[in-house]
Every structure is written in structure tokens, then in C-alpha cells.
Design a protein around this motif. Sequence first.
Motif, PDB file in Angstrom:
ATOM      1  N   VAL A   1      -6.490  -8.072  13.602  1.00 12.80           N
ATOM      2  CA  VAL A   1      -5.444  -7.248  12.948  1.00 12.80           C
ATOM      3  C   VAL A   1      -4.489  -7.438  13.817  1.00 12.80           C
ATOM      4  O   VAL A   1      -4.370  -7.125  15.018  1.00 12.80           O
ATOM      5  N   LEU A   2      -2.962  -7.824  13.123  1.00 11.01           N
ATOM      6  CA  LEU A   2      -1.967  -7.287  14.108  1.00 11.01           C
ATOM      7  C   LEU A   2      -1.091  -6.709  13.300  1.00 11.01           C
ATOM      8  O   LEU A   2      -0.793  -6.551  12.048  1.00 11.01           O
ATOM      9  N   LEU A   3      -0.516  -5.843  14.219  1.00 13.96           N
ATOM     10  CA  LEU A   3       0.335  -4.643  13.756  1.00 13.96           C
ATOM     11  C   LEU A   3       1.936  -5.189  14.119  1.00 13.96           C
ATOM     12  O   LEU A   3       2.168  -5.378  15.326  1.00 13.96           O
ATOM     13  N   GLU A   4       2.771  -5.192  13.149  1.00  8.25           N
ATOM     14  CA  GLU A   4       4.263  -5.537  13.212  1.00  8.25           C
ATOM     15  C   GLU A   4       4.530  -6.725  13.753  1.00  8.25           C
ATOM     16  O   GLU A   4       5.261  -7.087  14.958  1.00  8.25           O
TER      17      GLU A   4
ATOM     18  N   ILE B   1       0.770  -1.148   0.039  1.00  7.24           N
ATOM     19  CA  ILE B   1      -0.153   0.051  -0.038  1.00  7.24           C
ATOM     20  C   ILE B   1       0.776   1.236   0.044  1.00  7.24           C
ATOM     21  O   ILE B   1       1.531   1.440   1.132  1.00  7.24           O
ATOM     22  N   ASP B   2       0.849   1.790  -1.245  1.00  8.54           N
ATOM     23  CA  ASP B   2       1.841   3.092  -1.254  1.00  8.54           C
ATOM     24  C   ASP B   2       1.267   4.191  -0.554  1.00  8.54           C
ATOM     25  O   ASP B   2      -0.034   4.381  -0.517  1.00  8.54           O
ATOM     26  N   ARG B   3       2.031   5.161  -0.231  1.00  7.28           N
ATOM     27  CA  ARG B   3       1.484   6.360   0.482  1.00  7.28           C
ATOM     28  C   ARG B   3       0.607   7.042  -0.606  1.00  7.28           C
ATOM     29  O   ARG B   3      -0.155   8.162   0.254  1.00  7.28           O
TER      30      ARG B   3
ATOM     31  N   VAL C   1      -0.400  -6.148   9.425  1.00  4.98           N
ATOM     32  CA  VAL C   1       0.199  -5.034   8.925  1.00  4.98           C
ATOM     33  C   VAL C   1       1.621  -4.625   9.314  1.00  4.98           C
ATOM     34  O   VAL C   1       2.010  -4.772  10.516  1.00  4.98           O
ATOM     35  N   TYR C   2       2.560  -4.302   8.268  1.00  5.40           N
ATOM     36  CA  TYR C   2       3.994  -3.899   8.526  1.00  5.40           C
ATOM     37  C   TYR C   2       4.062  -2.780   7.780  1.00  5.40           C
ATOM     38  O   TYR C   2       3.699  -2.410   6.575  1.00  5.40           O
ATOM     39  N   GLY C   3       4.912  -1.757   8.521  1.00  2.00           N
ATOM     40  CA  GLY C   3       5.283  -0.628   7.955  1.00  2.00           C
ATOM     41  C   GLY C   3       6.695  -0.642   6.909  1.00  2.00           C
ATOM     42  O   GLY C   3       7.395  -1.654   7.269  1.00  2.00           O
TER      43      GLY C   3
ATOM     44  N   LEU D   1       0.914   4.607   7.675  1.00  2.00           N
ATOM     45  CA  LEU D   1       0.765   3.505   8.468  1.00  2.00           C
ATOM     46  C   LEU D   1      -0.228   3.545   9.802  1.00  2.00           C
ATOM     47  O   LEU D   1      -1.152   2.885   9.634  1.00  2.00           O
ATOM     48  N   SER D   2      -0.295   4.701  10.184  1.00  2.00           N
ATOM     49  CA  SER D   2      -1.024   4.781  11.490  1.00  2.00           C
ATOM     50  C   SER D   2      -2.691   5.070  10.994  1.00  2.00           C
ATOM     51  O   SER D   2      -3.477   4.441  11.691  1.00  2.00           O
ATOM     52  N   ASN D   3      -2.834   5.964  10.151  1.00  2.00           N
ATOM     53  CA  ASN D   3      -4.101   6.215   9.690  1.00  2.00           C
ATOM     54  C   ASN D   3      -4.716   5.027   9.094  1.00  2.00           C
ATOM     55  O   ASN D   3      -5.846   4.563   9.181  1.00  2.00           O
TER      56      ASN D   3
END
Length: 463
Positions: free
Chosen positions: A350-353, A245-247, A372-374, A283-285
Amino acid sequence: MAHNLKVYQAFDHEVIAEISTDDANALECKLNIAARAFADRDGWLPAHSRMAILRRVSELLSENRDRFAVMIAREGGKPLTDAINEVTRGIDGLINAADKLRHFGGSEIPMGLTAASMNRWAFTTKEPIGVVAAISAFNHPLNLIIHQIAPAVAVGCPVIIKPATTTPISCIEIVKLFWEAGLDKRWCQTFITEDSALAERLATDHRIAFMSFIGSAKVGWYLKSKLPPGTRCALEHGGAAPVIIDRSANIDAIVGTIVKGGYYHAGQVCVSVQRLYVHNDILSNFTDALAATVANLRVGDPTLKETEVGPLILPREADRVSSWIREATDAGAKQFGGGRLSETTLMPSVLLEPPVDAKVSRLEVFGPLTCVYGYGDVDEAIRIANSLPYAFQASVFTSDIAIALKAAQHLDAAAVLVNDHTAFRTDWMPFAGRRQSGYGVGGIPWTMEDMANNKMVVFNGVS
């Protein structure tokens, strides 16, 4: 020895049917029936008969749409709305196979290009490859069966189909529609067994010319290794589908699509969205929007029209996914959502990092979970997306054509979808896993090619 197989309703694990299984004697009988049918070349069905049968099955399935949809929801746990869509796809798939026969033929081979090939006329024709053994999976208990039976019937191959033991009813009932439509039972038989040794015997018997397998990579590659010389096969396994997912992506516009791709059928899809690589700038949004949308999914009894996420197929699968999530959170991943509604039903998570070495980052989850990974650099995101031994379908969401082209060129996948989720497919497009994710190409027209042999005929004009 044959016995009764209990079929359970996925949501509450209540018994909904008891079905007689086949033993070794039944397998031998069915293999002989199919082999004799194929050996009788004068008895091969002409193309117009095969087309008529496929079209008639499509009509019968349309007349029984609601019955099949409820059946899928009960035995497989797929929410009713999605189950109706599965039946609709099956109806179209049967027509797809019939229509392909209008253009399913050989071609002329040029002669006269050398002195030695003068006065000759050469062309190829299509012939059925032989008896097909098809072993199917639970997650699309009607449409996967149609993807294996319809091409075989269209090409003219006798087929013996073994459904998943958790979801045999849809298979049995669609085969009955083929018989009702006029297909001689010799050309389409079911094989119901819980005995893995008997299933292996079916797949690897010397009378089988083509083995179609949909299921786990471990079993699929094992069966391929046991095939006798000359037997062809197609394997469809799974993966851990990556999405970049691009910025430049519009979060509000894409989050619903991503949620559909990740939580459709509780994530029990071989190309389900699993690994989301999101640019650090958003990432946060994005994570907040994803978690909020997932939290609003309606979870429960799949036979209810309002349900969006149903159960996993077995209690042990819910246990497994729960343990994988716990492993990741114990190692530092942040969890949004989660919990357990019933023995088989997990609330979407949902799992973050999660750590890169956690099971949820390395293996196919096959449950209602996305990770989700940044990332900061798209080349790094692509490298990580390509780092697993699976390669099936991948996605990129972007408004930047340069990013879209780079992802399309560099993602290791059989299909790269731009601004769409990884679980998108149509039944007439090629559908294939690379590396450990599969072997051969699925999709009804492509399977028909696999189930056919080309025969060349050469006429010498000199008598």
C-alpha cells in the motif's frame, strides 16, 4: 518458420510445456479454411446445433473443472480458489451464450406510415458478420477465451483465436472441448505464435470481418488503425480504477471488499482497485485497516488452496512494479508492506500519498499495489479520479445517498459501483472501457450483437 513455444509455470518459472507454433503458411491456411466455411451459406450451422454445442462444451468443462483450474493456476499464476471460480464462470458463460440465442433475432419495421410504403411488410434478421480474429490476454486464460469464442460460435462466425504466449494451454484445451462437442474444426481454430508481425497479419487480413482484442492499449489502438475498410472491432484495454471512500463509509465493513478488488490475481485485472481517494476525516483509520488487512494476505504458490495472492506473470513485470514503487517512495510516498518473495512474486503493498506525477498515480500498475490519497471535498476527489485518459469502472463507498448519486452521475466511467469494488462484473453485463480504455462493449450477449449484422427484408404486397 514454426518452432516450439516454451510455457513456464508463473510462480517458479519452470517449463511446464512445449507447444508447436504456427508460421505464415499455417496462418494463410487457417484464414482460407475459415473464409471458405463462412462463404458456404448452405453449410452454416442452424441455431439449435450451435446451442447444443455450447451446452455440451459447458458440460465437458464442468467435468474437467479441476484440471482446468490447476492449468490456470500453473500457467497464469492465479490462486487456485480464484482459478476454480474462473472455470465456474466459463461454464456459466457458455450457457449464457446458448440462452441468448432464444432471444437473438430481428424485429418488424413498421410500413404503411406513408403512402409510398403501403402494401409492404418489412423485418430484420440476424446474420453472422463473418470471420472473427480474436487476440486474447494472459490474466484470465480461460474465461477471456470463452468471451471471444462463445459469442462467435453462438452467432455462427468462424473464429481464429490467438492466446497470450504466456498462457496458451487453457485456450488450446477449451478449443479441443469445442471440437469434442461436435463443432467442425473449420469454425474454431487456434493460432499460436510469438511473432507480433504474424499476429498483426491475422488481425488485419482482408478476410477478417471482426477483430476482438484484449490487451494493452498501445497494441490495441495500433491494430485498429491498421484494419481494412469495413472491418469492425472491439478493444478491451485497462485503466487505473478510482475508488472514492466517503467519511460516512463503515471502514470495518468495506476494507475486505476493497482488498479483494485490489489484490485479486495480484492486481493483474484491467479494473483492479488502484487509486483510493479517502476522506481526510477517516484517512488515518482507513489506511491502518487497509494495511493490516493486506499484511495478512497469504502469498505464495498459486496451486495451494490457502494462497490468496500469487505471482505476476513474468519476472520483468515484477521488476517493473518494484521500480514504480521505488520511484514513488523516493518521492515521498509512505509504503506499507512490500518486498519480494520470488522472481515473479511480490508481497502486496500500500502506498500513502504518492505524487500525482508518479507512475503509480498515472498508469495502470497491474500488480499487487493500491494507492491511498486523502481528500476534503468530494467534487475535488471526482475531478482527480476523472483526470487520467482512462475510464473503465469506478466505485464509491458511502452511506450518504447524495454522495452516491453525485459520484454515479459525475464519475467518468462505463460503470460506477456503489459500495462494491471496481473489479466486480458478471459475464452477462456490458463491460466496456471509455476513452483510451477500450472501444466497443464486451460481455457475452453484447459481443454477440457486435458479431452479427442486421439484414432487412421487405415484401411488396403488389405482385
